[in-house]
Design a protein around this motif. Structure first.
Motif, PDB file in Angstrom:
ATOM      1  N   VAL A 381       0.993  -1.061  -0.101  1.00  0.00           N
ATOM      2  CA  VAL A 381      -0.486   0.048   0.185  1.00  0.00           C
ATOM      3  C   VAL A 381       1.068   1.247   0.448  1.00  0.00           C
ATOM      4  O   VAL A 381       0.426   1.789  -0.421  1.00  0.00           O
ATOM      5  CB  VAL A 381      -0.471   0.033   1.354  1.00  0.00           C
ATOM      6  N   SER A 382       1.736   0.587   0.732  1.00  0.00           N
ATOM      7  CA  SER A 382       3.458   2.660   0.830  1.00  0.00           C
ATOM      8  C   SER A 382       3.468   2.943  -1.003  1.00  0.00           C
ATOM      9  O   SER A 382       3.634   3.844  -1.001  1.00  0.00           O
ATOM     10  CB  SER A 382       4.082   2.006   1.391  1.00  0.00           C
ATOM     11  N   ASP A 383       3.328   1.557  -1.198  1.00  0.00           N
ATOM     12  CA  ASP A 383       3.644   2.091  -2.454  1.00  0.00           C
ATOM     13  C   ASP A 383       3.604   2.357  -3.360  1.00  0.00           C
ATOM     14  O   ASP A 383       3.202   3.682  -4.179  1.00  0.00           O
ATOM     15  CB  ASP A 383       4.273   0.224  -3.259  1.00  0.00           C
ATOM     16  N   LEU A 384       1.488   2.118  -3.457  1.00  0.00           N
ATOM     17  CA  LEU A 384       0.809   2.792  -3.978  1.00  0.00           C
ATOM     18  C   LEU A 384       0.548   4.297  -3.493  1.00  0.00           C
ATOM     19  O   LEU A 384       0.405   5.026  -4.981  1.00  0.00           O
ATOM     20  CB  LEU A 384      -0.876   2.272  -4.091  1.00  0.00           C
ATOM     21  N   TYR A 385       1.056   4.674  -2.164  1.00  0.00           N
ATOM     22  CA  TYR A 385       1.046   5.455  -2.122  1.00  0.00           C
ATOM     23  C   TYR A 385       1.751   6.360  -2.300  1.00  0.00           C
ATOM     24  O   TYR A 385       1.409   7.722  -2.867  1.00  0.00           O
ATOM     25  CB  TYR A 385       0.765   5.407  -0.298  1.00  0.00           C
ATOM     26  N   LYS A 386       2.973   6.547  -2.557  1.00  0.00           N
ATOM     27  CA  LYS A 386       4.551   6.688  -3.283  1.00  0.00           C
ATOM     28  C   LYS A 386       4.286   6.867  -4.687  1.00  0.00           C
ATOM     29  O   LYS A 386       3.880   8.388  -5.080  1.00  0.00           O
ATOM     30  CB  LYS A 386       5.720   6.247  -2.522  1.00  0.00           C
ATOM     31  N   ALA A 387       2.640   6.383  -5.487  1.00  0.00           N
ATOM     32  CA  ALA A 387       3.235   6.585  -6.772  1.00  0.00           C
ATOM     33  C   ALA A 387       1.773   7.555  -7.414  1.00  0.00           C
ATOM     34  O   ALA A 387       1.541   8.437  -7.933  1.00  0.00           O
ATOM     35  CB  ALA A 387       2.670   5.205  -7.291  1.00  0.00           C
ATOM     36  N   VAL A 388       0.950   7.391  -6.698  1.00  0.00           N
ATOM     37  CA  VAL A 388      -0.719   8.021  -6.610  1.00  0.00           C
ATOM     38  C   VAL A 388      -0.176   9.645  -6.405  1.00  0.00           C
ATOM     39  O   VAL A 388      -0.605  10.271  -7.413  1.00  0.00           O
ATOM     40  CB  VAL A 388      -1.697   7.299  -5.879  1.00  0.00           C
ATOM     41  N   ILE A 389       0.339   9.598  -5.468  1.00  0.00           N
ATOM     42  CA  ILE A 389       0.694  11.541  -4.489  1.00  0.00           C
ATOM     43  C   ILE A 389       1.101  11.939  -6.223  1.00  0.00           C
ATOM     44  O   ILE A 389       0.511  13.773  -5.959  1.00  0.00           O
ATOM     45  CB  ILE A 389       0.817  11.555  -2.970  1.00  0.00           C
ATOM     46  N   PRO A 390       2.342  12.101  -6.153  1.00  0.00           N
ATOM     47  CA  PRO A 390       2.075  13.264  -7.836  1.00  0.00           C
ATOM     48  C   PRO A 390       1.099  13.082  -8.569  1.00  0.00           C
ATOM     49  O   PRO A 390       1.207  14.255  -9.104  1.00  0.00           O
ATOM     50  CB  PRO A 390       3.813  12.169  -8.074  1.00  0.00           C
ATOM     51  N   ASP A 391       1.074  11.762  -8.625  1.00  0.00           N
ATOM     52  CA  ASP A 391      -0.157  11.795  -9.873  1.00  0.00           C
ATOM     53  C   ASP A 391      -0.982  12.788  -9.562  1.00  0.00           C
ATOM     54  O   ASP A 391      -1.863  13.350 -10.125  1.00  0.00           O
ATOM     55  CB  ASP A 391      -0.549  10.333 -10.511  1.00  0.00           C
ATOM     56  N   LEU A 392      -1.414  12.978  -8.105  1.00  0.00           N
ATOM     57  CA  LEU A 392      -2.379  13.569  -8.091  1.00  0.00           C
ATOM     58  C   LEU A 392      -2.232  15.246  -7.839  1.00  0.00           C
ATOM     59  O   LEU A 392      -3.245  16.583  -8.239  1.00  0.00           O
ATOM     60  CB  LEU A 392      -3.548  12.975  -6.933  1.00  0.00           C
ATOM     61  N   GLU A 393      -1.526  15.529  -7.585  1.00  0.00           N
ATOM     62  CA  GLU A 393      -0.597  16.767  -7.678  1.00  0.00           C
ATOM     63  C   GLU A 393      -0.908  17.771  -9.223  1.00  0.00           C
ATOM     64  O   GLU A 393      -1.016  18.529  -8.980  1.00  0.00           O
ATOM     65  CB  GLU A 393       0.938  16.877  -7.054  1.00  0.00           C
ATOM     66  N   LYS A 394      -0.225  16.141  -9.471  1.00  0.00           N
ATOM     67  CA  LYS A 394      -0.824  16.686 -11.486  1.00  0.00           C
ATOM     68  C   LYS A 394      -2.277  17.077 -12.151  1.00  0.00           C
ATOM     69  O   LYS A 394      -2.076  18.306 -12.789  1.00  0.00           O
ATOM     70  CB  LYS A 394       0.110  15.814 -12.577  1.00  0.00           C
ATOM     71  N   MET A 395      -2.838  16.182 -11.279  1.00  0.00           N
ATOM     72  CA  MET A 395      -4.420  16.148 -11.731  1.00  0.00           C
ATOM     73  C   MET A 395      -5.097  17.844 -11.101  1.00  0.00           C
ATOM     74  O   MET A 395      -6.043  18.192 -11.976  1.00  0.00           O
ATOM     75  CB  MET A 395      -4.964  14.836 -11.104  1.00  0.00           C
ATOM     76  N   ARG A 396      -4.952  17.686 -10.374  1.00  0.00           N
ATOM     77  CA  ARG A 396      -5.184  18.907  -9.144  1.00  0.00           C
ATOM     78  C   ARG A 396      -5.178  20.132 -10.310  1.00  0.00           C
ATOM     79  O   ARG A 396      -6.446  21.183 -10.403  1.00  0.00           O
ATOM     80  CB  ARG A 396      -4.809  19.095  -8.156  1.00  0.00           C
ATOM     81  N   LYS A 397      -4.085  19.971 -10.963  1.00  0.00           N
ATOM     82  CA  LYS A 397      -3.681  21.224 -11.729  1.00  0.00           C
ATOM     83  C   LYS A 397      -4.861  20.986 -12.810  1.00  0.00           C
ATOM     84  O   LYS A 397      -4.799  22.404 -13.787  1.00  0.00           O
ATOM     85  CB  LYS A 397      -2.244  21.601 -12.399  1.00  0.00           C
ATOM     86  N   SER A 398      -4.700  20.259 -13.640  1.00  0.00           N
ATOM     87  CA  SER A 398      -5.559  19.835 -15.041  1.00  0.00           C
ATOM     88  C   SER A 398      -6.476  19.307 -15.029  1.00  0.00           C
ATOM     89  O   SER A 398      -7.608  19.624 -16.992  1.00  0.00           O
ATOM     90  CB  SER A 398      -4.086  18.715 -15.515  1.00  0.00           C
ATOM     91  N   LEU A 399      -7.133  18.665 -14.291  1.00  0.00           N
ATOM     92  CA  LEU A 399      -9.007  18.205 -14.189  1.00  0.00           C
ATOM     93  C   LEU A 399     -10.111  19.048 -13.466  1.00  0.00           C
ATOM     94  O   LEU A 399      -9.638  20.166 -12.854  1.00  0.00           O
ATOM     95  CB  LEU A 399      -8.655  17.161 -13.476  1.00  0.00           C
ATOM     96  N   PRO A 400     -10.867  19.328 -14.189  1.00  0.00           N
ATOM     97  CA  PRO A 400     -12.223  20.139 -13.309  1.00  0.00           C
ATOM     98  C   PRO A 400     -12.230  19.499 -12.244  1.00  0.00           C
ATOM     99  O   PRO A 400     -11.855  18.462 -11.845  1.00  0.00           O
ATOM    100  CB  PRO A 400     -12.921  19.953 -14.139  1.00  0.00           C
TER     101      PRO A 400
END
Length: 438
Positions: A381-400
């Protein structure tokens, strides 16, 4: 339903939390915890009184009533998963782990109640013995009056110098010896009653407590006794040197960061049992965490005792856990909420439902690979968490906002709201898993 005689306070669980399920009960438990801390703030940290012990028991009584309901709800969830998915299924195993955690929490509460009840009984017995002793001492002094007068008359014949320079020190020395003997006897009685110790064990533990007191810890030997008893009850298999060292550290942490030895040692024990740390490293790590601001809301040690197992099960190291929490705390984020956010992500990952998999399909190529590895048991789960957070940071700027929140809710459950995703993002961005061990 477990109740403490004379202190039971009923909670209207049906009307407050049961209708909201396990999450509602957890919220109620946090409310009871905060009420208990507020009530105890009226007493000095080192105070020993019947009123303080009864206040602690009142709070524990409320907590165990809610915890029993939480445990029952977790059991029902496990049975439901077995019926729907079969025994041994991923869903049933997940529910079983949750149920086992709640049982452990319930048993810990019961031990705390038993320990506090013993301490209250010991304190009342100490008061009774002390009052009886002073009565006997008063009678003895009255009976010895004639002999003291005769001694004084004899001293006058020898000379005033001898009277003033010898008589007063003799009396003072006698009082000091009496006080020390009384304290030592009280210490032995308390240790025997609290720990069910044999005569040899009591002798050894009393020696340890006396040594700690001689080294300048505690305002009284009785305070040291309480700390040593709680340390030994919460952390097992400590030898004499380690018991003394850990008790001192627990007292120092509790005094420095306005906590209780019981909370500090419970937190230390979770680090020792879950991460295999030795007591020295566990307490040094907590000290560093508190110094970095993790205890700003006075809940660090209680949180460590409750949530450490979730970080371990998710695959985080002790270093990573402290890095995440300390950096989140620096920004003023409540530890309960930080821990719940991680727990919710862990539960959603373990469940890996339709919405979760759909959200994962929107992640980057690298994150999708981590998820495939996770499904095969090759990632945590920690591997997933570390991978997901940077993706979410990018999505926050690009998605509605709506689309972004839908993905976030699939990953973080009901804790995912627009205002809360910022907590998750900032928390990880701040920590970056920097080296943390002392």
């Amino acid at each position: 339903m477990e109740r403490i005689e004379g202190l039971s306070i009923g909670l209207d669980l049906d009307s407050t939390a049961l209708n909201r399920g396990l999450t509602g009960l957890k919220d109620k438990l946090r409310t009871v915890n905060s009420e208990m801390k507020a009530n105890l703030s009226a007493f000095d940290r080192s105070e020993r009184s019947v009123a303080k012990y009864e206040t602690i028991l009142t709070g524990l009584n409320r907590k165990i009533e809610v915890q029993e309901a939480v445990t029952k709800s977790a059991r029902q969830e496990y049975e439901k998963m077995v019926r729907e998915h079969g025994e041994g299924s991923a869903e049933a195993e997940k529910a079983a782990r949750s149920y086992n955690n709640e049982i452990a929490a319930l048993n810990t509460l019961r031990r705390r109640i038993e320990s506090t009840q013993r301490q209250l009984a010991d304190f009342r017995e100490e008061q009774r013995i002390s009052q009886s002793r002073w009565t006997r001492l008063g009678n003895a002094i009255d009976g010895a009056g004639t002999r003291l007068v005769n001694f004084g008359e004899h001293s006058k014949k020898v000379g005033g110098f001898l009277t003033t320079r010898l008589t007063a020190p003799i009396i003072a020395l006698g009082a000091g010896i009496t006080s020390l003997a009384v304290e030592f006897e009280d210490s032995s009685v308390k240790i025997t009653n609290s720990l069910g110790a044999t005569a040899d064990e009591t002798k050894y533990l009393t020696k340890v407590a006396s040594g700690i007191y001689r080294d300048g810890y505690g305002e009284s030997l009785s305070e040291v006794d309480d700390a040593l008893i709680q340390t030994k009850q919460n952390i097992t298999n400590l030898n004499e040197e380690d018991l003394s060292k850990v008790t001192k550290k627990a007292m120092l942490l509790a005094n420095t960061f306005d906590s209780e030895v019981n909370e500090v040692t419970r937190a230390g024990n979770t680090l020792i049992t879950n991460y295999g740390l030795d007591a020295d490293k566990a307490f040094d790590l907590m000290a560093k965490g508190a110094q970095k601001g993790m205890n700003f809301s006075k809940e660090m040690f209680d949180n460590m005792a409750e949530y450490t197992i979730n970080f371990k099960e998710a695959g985080f190291s002790a270093n990573e856990m402290f890095a995440i929490l300390s950096n989140g705390a620096k920004k003023g984020y409540n530890l309960d909420r930080l821990n719940d956010t991680l727990l919710e992500f862990k539960l959603q990952s373990e469940d890996s439902g339709k919405a979760y998999k759909s959200a994962m399909s929107e992640m980057s190529k690298d994150t999708r690979k981590v998820f495939r590895d996770y499904e095969k048991g090759k990632a945590t789960v920690s591997d997933l968490y570390k991978a997901v957070i940077p993706d979410l940071e990018k999505m926050r700027k690009s998605l509605p906002d709506k689309e972004f929140n839908t993905i976030g809710k699939a990953l973080f459950g009901k804790l995912m709201k627009l205002c809360r995703i910022k907590i998750v993002q900032k928390r990880w961005k701040l920590s970056k898993l920097e080296p943390y061990m002392i």
